[in-house]
Design a protein around this motif. Sequence first.
Motif: not given
Length: 242
Positions: A177-198
């Motif tokens: 949730d937090v990453a979406m408005p921080r970087f202008g992402l949709d939920r799928d994009e936020s999941l992928r960018i966060n999961a890649y680093r997690a």
Amino acid sequence: MKRVSRSPVNHLGRDVSHKIPSWQNVPGLVAMGERDARIWELATPYLQTRDNDVHTLYSFAIANQLVTRIPEANEHIVLPAIILHDTGWSTVDEQIAFQAIAPDRDGTYNWAVYQHEKEGARIAREILTEVGYAEADIDEICEIIDGHDTRLTSLSTNDSCVKDADKIWRVSPHGIDVAMPRFGLDRDESLRINAYRAYDDLFTDAGKAMSLAIIALESMDISIQMKEMQERGRANVTTTDW
């Protein structure tokens, strides 16, 4: 997440509250004890930027589970460290902090990341001294905090648990949730960018297993099948309001 005190609907039609187990008999439930609640109370004024207070609570829960599964980990070190690890962001302008952690960062604001680590260690030392922690334990906790983001290696099992708990939060519903408005992402994009680093950056097997499980659940929340059920009124996936 959206919560109500009790469901207004009871399809069963009778009270089953007598079957609810006591808190201490349910595995996995987490609550702060007196020591950690006091540290949290003192740390809270330094965590009220960029959702760091909520991030810290979720990271605390993850760290709590890691130390129960890793015998070498010392909760006396890990749990205060995770509560205090991001207090140093209180000394950095919020917009600069966003630049420092941005996915496309170029290193220009690396100084801010280092600053939050060093200032976090300073604040942690003050708080831990106030609550009466032993000097050797304070030293270890501060060493973990000073480098928890920039140090790519782990100093110890305790350090690994803190680093992993911090990163696993990224794939929690709140982290997504937090990453979406921080970087202008949709939920799928936020999941992928966060999961890649997690996952690849994690140190413990328990942390990797936990991260994959959370990622898998979030994957189903954004799946075509779940979206189709939502459109038919068969699923209600609730997420945190921004």
